[in-house]
Design a protein around this motif. Structure first.
Motif, mmCIF file in Angstrom:
data_model
loop_
_atom_site.group_PDB
_atom_site.id
_atom_site.type_symbol
_atom_site.label_atom_id
_atom_site.label_comp_id
_atom_site.label_asym_id
_atom_site.label_seq_id
_atom_site.Cartn_x
_atom_site.Cartn_y
_atom_site.Cartn_z
ATOM 1 N N ALA A 205 -3.508 15.270 7.222
ATOM 2 C CA ALA A 205 -2.808 16.526 7.515
ATOM 3 C C ALA A 205 -3.490 17.263 8.660
ATOM 4 O O ALA A 205 -2.815 17.849 9.521
ATOM 5 C CB ALA A 205 -2.746 17.399 6.264
ATOM 6 N N ARG A 206 -4.823 17.201 8.711
ATOM 7 C CA ARG A 206 -5.548 17.855 9.810
ATOM 8 C C ARG A 206 -5.271 17.190 11.150
ATOM 9 O O ARG A 206 -5.506 17.781 12.200
ATOM 10 C CB ARG A 206 -7.060 17.849 9.521
ATOM 11 N N HIS A 207 -4.791 15.949 11.110
ATOM 12 C CA HIS A 207 -4.476 15.226 12.350
ATOM 13 C C HIS A 207 -2.974 15.213 12.645
ATOM 14 O O HIS A 207 -2.505 14.376 13.410
ATOM 15 C CB HIS A 207 -5.029 13.804 12.267
ATOM 16 N N GLY A 208 -2.232 16.138 12.035
ATOM 17 C CA GLY A 208 -0.833 16.318 12.395
ATOM 18 C C GLY A 208 0.181 15.569 11.555
ATOM 19 O O GLY A 208 1.375 15.581 11.869
ATOM 20 N N TYR A 209 -0.268 14.922 10.483
ATOM 21 C CA TYR A 209 0.667 14.198 9.612
ATOM 22 C C TYR A 209 1.295 15.165 8.609
ATOM 23 O O TYR A 209 0.612 16.034 8.065
ATOM 24 C CB TYR A 209 -0.051 13.075 8.861
ATOM 25 N N ARG A 210 2.583 14.968 8.368
ATOM 26 C CA ARG A 210 3.315 15.790 7.412
ATOM 27 C C ARG A 210 3.637 14.961 6.183
ATOM 28 O O ARG A 210 4.123 13.839 6.293
ATOM 29 C CB ARG A 210 4.601 16.318 8.048
ATOM 30 N N GLN A 211 3.385 15.554 5.039
ATOM 31 C CA GLN A 211 3.543 14.845 3.765
ATOM 32 C C GLN A 211 5.001 14.764 3.350
ATOM 33 O O GLN A 211 5.737 15.738 3.436
ATOM 34 C CB GLN A 211 2.744 15.580 2.694
ATOM 35 N N GLY A 212 5.406 13.577 2.890
ATOM 36 C CA GLY A 212 6.722 13.394 2.303
ATOM 37 C C GLY A 212 6.643 13.411 0.792
ATOM 38 O O GLY A 212 5.600 13.712 0.201
ATOM 39 N N GLU A 213 7.726 13.052 0.152
ATOM 40 C CA GLU A 213 7.790 13.020 -1.315
ATOM 41 C C GLU A 213 6.904 11.894 -1.841
ATOM 42 O O GLU A 213 7.054 10.736 -1.441
ATOM 43 C CB GLU A 213 9.232 12.800 -1.751
ATOM 44 N N PRO A 214 5.949 12.190 -2.724
ATOM 45 C CA PRO A 214 5.076 11.121 -3.227
ATOM 46 C C PRO A 214 5.847 10.115 -4.079
ATOM 47 O O PRO A 214 6.896 10.422 -4.639
ATOM 48 C CB PRO A 214 4.034 11.863 -4.059
ATOM 49 N N PHE A 215 5.304 8.900 -4.135
ATOM 50 C CA PHE A 215 5.847 7.883 -5.028
ATOM 51 C C PHE A 215 4.697 7.309 -5.837
ATOM 52 O O PHE A 215 3.530 7.487 -5.487
ATOM 53 C CB PHE A 215 6.608 6.791 -4.254
ATOM 54 N N ALA A 216 5.024 6.654 -6.942
ATOM 55 C CA ALA A 216 3.980 6.257 -7.890
ATOM 56 C C ALA A 216 4.098 4.798 -8.293
ATOM 57 O O ALA A 216 5.200 4.246 -8.388
ATOM 58 C CB ALA A 216 4.040 7.135 -9.140
ATOM 59 N N LEU A 217 2.953 4.203 -8.568
ATOM 60 C CA LEU A 217 2.884 2.890 -9.201
ATOM 61 C C LEU A 217 3.224 3.028 -10.685
ATOM 62 O O LEU A 217 3.248 4.145 -11.210
ATOM 63 C CB LEU A 217 1.479 2.311 -9.034
ATOM 64 N N PRO A 218 3.469 1.918 -11.381
ATOM 65 C CA PRO A 218 3.817 2.006 -12.813
ATOM 66 C C PRO A 218 2.789 2.738 -13.668
ATOM 67 O O PRO A 218 3.156 3.327 -14.696
ATOM 68 C CB PRO A 218 3.941 0.540 -13.228
ATOM 69 N N ASP A 219 1.519 2.746 -13.259
ATOM 70 C CA ASP A 219 0.505 3.451 -14.055
ATOM 71 C C ASP A 219 0.386 4.925 -13.685
ATOM 72 O O ASP A 219 -0.464 5.630 -14.219
ATOM 73 C CB ASP A 219 -0.855 2.763 -13.917
ATOM 74 N N GLY A 220 1.231 5.400 -12.749
ATOM 75 C CA GLY A 220 1.201 6.806 -12.343
ATOM 76 C C GLY A 220 0.366 7.083 -11.109
ATOM 77 O O GLY A 220 0.341 8.226 -10.632
ATOM 78 N N THR A 221 -0.321 6.089 -10.571
ATOM 79 C CA THR A 221 -1.106 6.277 -9.346
ATOM 80 C C THR A 221 -0.178 6.677 -8.199
ATOM 81 O O THR A 221 0.791 5.992 -7.911
ATOM 82 C CB THR A 221 -1.861 4.984 -8.980
ATOM 83 N N LEU A 222 -0.516 7.789 -7.556
ATOM 84 C CA LEU A 222 0.350 8.354 -6.528
ATOM 85 C C LEU A 222 -0.031 7.885 -5.125
ATOM 86 O O LEU A 222 -1.205 7.656 -4.824
ATOM 87 C CB LEU A 222 0.282 9.880 -6.551
ATOM 88 N N PHE A 223 1.004 7.787 -4.286
ATOM 89 C CA PHE A 223 0.847 7.633 -2.845
ATOM 90 C C PHE A 223 1.645 8.745 -2.180
ATOM 91 O O PHE A 223 2.718 9.124 -2.655
ATOM 92 C CB PHE A 223 1.384 6.279 -2.363
ATOM 93 N N TRP A 224 1.109 9.240 -1.068
ATOM 94 C CA TRP A 224 1.798 10.257 -0.296
ATOM 95 C C TRP A 224 2.205 9.658 1.047
ATOM 96 O O TRP A 224 1.347 9.413 1.901
ATOM 97 C CB TRP A 224 0.896 11.463 -0.070
ATOM 98 N N PRO A 225 3.495 9.399 1.259
ATOM 99 C CA PRO A 225 3.925 8.947 2.586
ATOM 100 C C PRO A 225 3.753 10.104 3.571
ATOM 101 O O PRO A 225 4.112 11.237 3.265
ATOM 102 C CB PRO A 225 5.396 8.574 2.389
ATOM 103 N N MET A 226 3.197 9.807 4.729
ATOM 104 C CA MET A 226 2.905 10.853 5.712
ATOM 105 C C MET A 226 3.338 10.386 7.093
ATOM 106 O O MET A 226 3.065 9.247 7.478
ATOM 107 C CB MET A 226 1.429 11.219 5.699
ATOM 108 N N ARG A 227 3.991 11.268 7.810
ATOM 109 C CA ARG A 227 4.524 10.954 9.124
ATOM 110 C C ARG A 227 3.977 11.936 10.150
ATOM 111 O O ARG A 227 3.948 13.144 9.904
ATOM 112 C CB ARG A 227 6.056 11.033 9.071
ATOM 113 N N ARG A 228 3.554 11.417 11.269
ATOM 114 C CA ARG A 228 3.111 12.258 12.387
ATOM 115 C C ARG A 228 4.196 12.198 13.440
ATOM 116 O O ARG A 228 4.460 11.131 14.010
ATOM 117 C CB ARG A 228 1.788 11.723 12.949
ATOM 118 N N PRO A 229 4.850 13.318 13.715
ATOM 119 C CA PRO A 229 5.974 13.286 14.661
ATOM 120 C C PRO A 229 5.549 12.838 16.054
ATOM 121 O O PRO A 229 4.375 12.964 16.439
ATOM 122 C CB PRO A 229 6.462 14.736 14.686
ATOM 123 N N ALA A 230 6.514 12.349 16.805
ATOM 124 C CA ALA A 230 6.242 11.931 18.182
ATOM 125 C C ALA A 230 5.768 13.131 18.992
ATOM 126 O O ALA A 230 6.177 14.261 18.746
ATOM 127 C CB ALA A 230 7.518 11.350 18.795
#
Length: 197
Positions: free
Chosen positions: A172-197
């Motif tokens: 986030a400090r490098h300009g990435y914006r967080q999207g909706e998190p998704f989870a593995l079957p055990d609940g472990t989260l990932f945050w998709p992050m996009r840095r605009p052009a």
């Protein structure tokens, strides 16, 4: 008289096939404490070996179809895939995945499917791995690798999956914006992050 100290800027080089084994080992070492790694390989004694072998598949692929940026003598690495054109799958991926991950192969397949479902539709550069050796964290090496590649993007967006809140905040400090998190079957989260052009 006040003494000045000068921090040397890290030297960043492009890794080659000769570096692939060391890069895979570094990623496995740096990621060893992540929840996702514990989900993928529940057996602690097998974890490092299996993860190193799995990362090696993707590092070998990046040597051919991506970019691997390595700092100095190898305490930090970034593995990027430019997804601005169709990218082939790693050769013999299904066979190699089954061989390297054994009884846990299905867990890796679930993760692959989640990643694929959350990738952007537009062209982008994908940061597959940003890894810093535990002994060298908090020295700005990851930030140096990010700045290096961002300067080369030429107006193309960047994308990644953050695997823990600390990493998410760095991106986030490098300009990435967080999207909706998704989870593995055990609940472990990932945050998709996009840095605009």
């Amino acid at each position: 008289m006040k003494q000045q100290t000068w921090a040397m800027r890290p030297v960043i080089r492009h890794a080659t096939a000769d570096d692939a084994g060391r890069v895979a080992e570094l990623i496995a070492t740096a990621f060893s404490g992540l929840k996702v790694v514990h989900y993928l390989v529940p057996e602690r004694r097998e974890r490092h070996r299996v993860m190193t072998a799995n990362f090696r598949i993707l590092v070998d692929h990046a040597v051919e179809h991506g970019e691997i940026h390595l700092i100095d003598d190898g305490p930090a690495v970034a593995v990027w895939f430019p997804r601005t054109a169709p990218l082939p799958a790693p050769p013999d991926y299904d066979r190699r995945l089954a061989e390297t991950t054994g009884e846990w192969a299905e867990r890796f397949r679930v993760l692959d499917e989640l990643f694929a479902a959350n990738h952007p539709a537009e062209p982008y550069h994908h940061l597959a791995f940003l890894a810093v050796h535990p002994d060298r964290q908090n020295e700005g090496l990851g930030s140096a690798l990010l700045r290096y590649h961002h300067a080369r993007l030429g107006g193309v967006p960047a994308y990644l999956e953050a695997s823990d809140p600390r990493n998410r905040d760095l991106y986030a400090r490098h300009g990435y914006r967080q999207g909706e998190p998704f989870a593995l079957p055990d609940g472990t989260l990932f945050w998709p992050m996009r840095r605009p052009a």
